[in-house]
Design an enzyme around this catalytic site. Structure first.
Site, short mmCIF file in Angstrom:
data_model
loop_
_atom_site.label_atom_id
_atom_site.label_comp_id
_atom_site.label_asym_id
_atom_site.label_seq_id
_atom_site.Cartn_x
_atom_site.Cartn_y
_atom_site.Cartn_z
N GLU A 31 5.91 5.14 -12.89
CA GLU A 31 6.35 4.50 -11.70
C GLU A 31 6.17 2.86 -12.09
OE1 GLU A 31 3.25 5.42 -8.71
OE2 GLU A 31 1.60 4.38 -10.19
N ASP A 36 -0.53 -4.00 -7.32
CA ASP A 36 1.10 -4.18 -7.59
C ASP A 36 1.58 -5.55 -7.49
OD1 ASP A 36 0.75 -1.27 -7.16
OD2 ASP A 36 1.17 -1.44 -5.06
#
Length: 316
Positions: free
Chosen positions: A199, A15
């Protein structure tokens, strides 16, 4: 550095979010915590290729499983948006921490940003040209509407301050494609669903339009990739590209980089290029590692050669 080869950092760094501040880039990612008890490793680089570790950024307020940090700079202060679970027995909740230094330490502000949701992750702060901030984030949807599927999707809310939301979230994008599948027959909220996921929002403004890039599918599998939706205002409504039906920007490079996604964007040192920063698994599946590739625009559409696993010209 004249060339680079992905990944650009050897350790687990999922991420990845990169913030440019002054003459340096700072990267924050999801990874095991440090020996000092802090969460989120932070790296620094002058060129997006050579990265040095600076330790860990967040002083945890409690909880466990710290996910997906992103940092915004406003009026002399750095704000880290992240999620964690276990505080007051709750599932993942979005929180915010502050620091006077991009390397931290970041201290939690004691705020749950979306208290009415049982689950919220992947905060992405976006500042428009007029100075207004917006927060894109993910929540779960259990309703069947139009061609949407049950699962995790993206919403956006106006920020009334760097630590508060207006409380009027609008839907940005929900899963609707087969490649968005996270897990069949997943037990959630006391029921069983074929769970789908979009997401990891990241927003770019291009020629007056807002492109919300997202990652879809199962984060640990080959179907994970990056696509986008488009709007004329940060609050939407967002529309799908006509050529949808697959990950339009980036997908698995078999045998080399698996499940690329959860990206951020940053300008090159010279400021003339846009770079996508993302994570991907290697063939060894030892961890998700940070990668970079150029982003360009062709006919109003974003294009990248990534994921790349061969030598590439370094950012300029």
């Amino acid at each position: 550095m004249t060339e680079y080869v992905n990944p650009v950092y050897p350790a687990t760094f999922a991420d990845p979010f990169v913030l440019r501040h002054g003459s340096y880039y700072y990267a924050y990612g999801t990874a095991p915590g440090g020996a000092d008890g802090r969460a989120f490793p932070v790296l620094r680089s002058p060129d997006l290729v050579s990265w040095e570790p600076l330790g860990y950024a967040l002083v945890p307020p409690g909880g466990h499983d710290f996910w997906a940090p992103e940092v915004a700079y406003d009026d002399g202060m750095f704000y880290m948006y992240y999620s964690t679970q276990g505080i007051e027995g709750r599932d993942h909740q979005l929180r915010v921490a502050t620091s006077a230094d991009p390397a931290g330490p970041f201290v939690d502000a004691g705020v749950v940003l979306v208290p009415d949701q049982p689950f919220s992750i992947d905060a992405h702060p976006f500042k428009d040209d007029d100075g207004q901030w917006y927060l894109f984030y993910c929540v779960d949807f259990l309703e069947l509407e139009d061609d949407h599927r049950v699962g995790t999707g993206i919403v956006v809310d106006r920020m009334t301050s760097m630590t508060a939301l207006e409380g009027k979230p609008r839907m940005v994008h929900r899963p609707h494609e087969d490649w968005h599948l996270f897990l069949k027959q997943r037990t959630m909220y006391g029921n069983v669903y074929d769970w789908h996921t979009v997401e990891g929002a990241a927003v770019l403004k291009q020629e007056g339009r807002y492109y919300c890039f997202y990652s879809g599918g199962a984060w640990e599998k080959e179907n994970y990739g990056v696509s986008y939706v488009v709007a004329d205002h940060p609050l939407g409504p967002y529309r799908r590209p006509e050529e949808g039906g697959r990950a339009l920007l980036m997908s698995t490079l078999p045998g080399h980089l698996i499940g690329p996604g959860h990206n951020s964007f940053v300008a090159s040192p010279g400021g003339d290029e846009t770079w996508i920063v993302y994570h991907a698994w290697g063939p060894d599946r030892a961890g998700r590692r940070m990668c970079i590739d150029r982003l360009r625009w062709e006919g109003g559409r974003p294009v990248t050669e990534g994921p790349t696993a061969t030598p590439q010209a370094a950012p300029v």
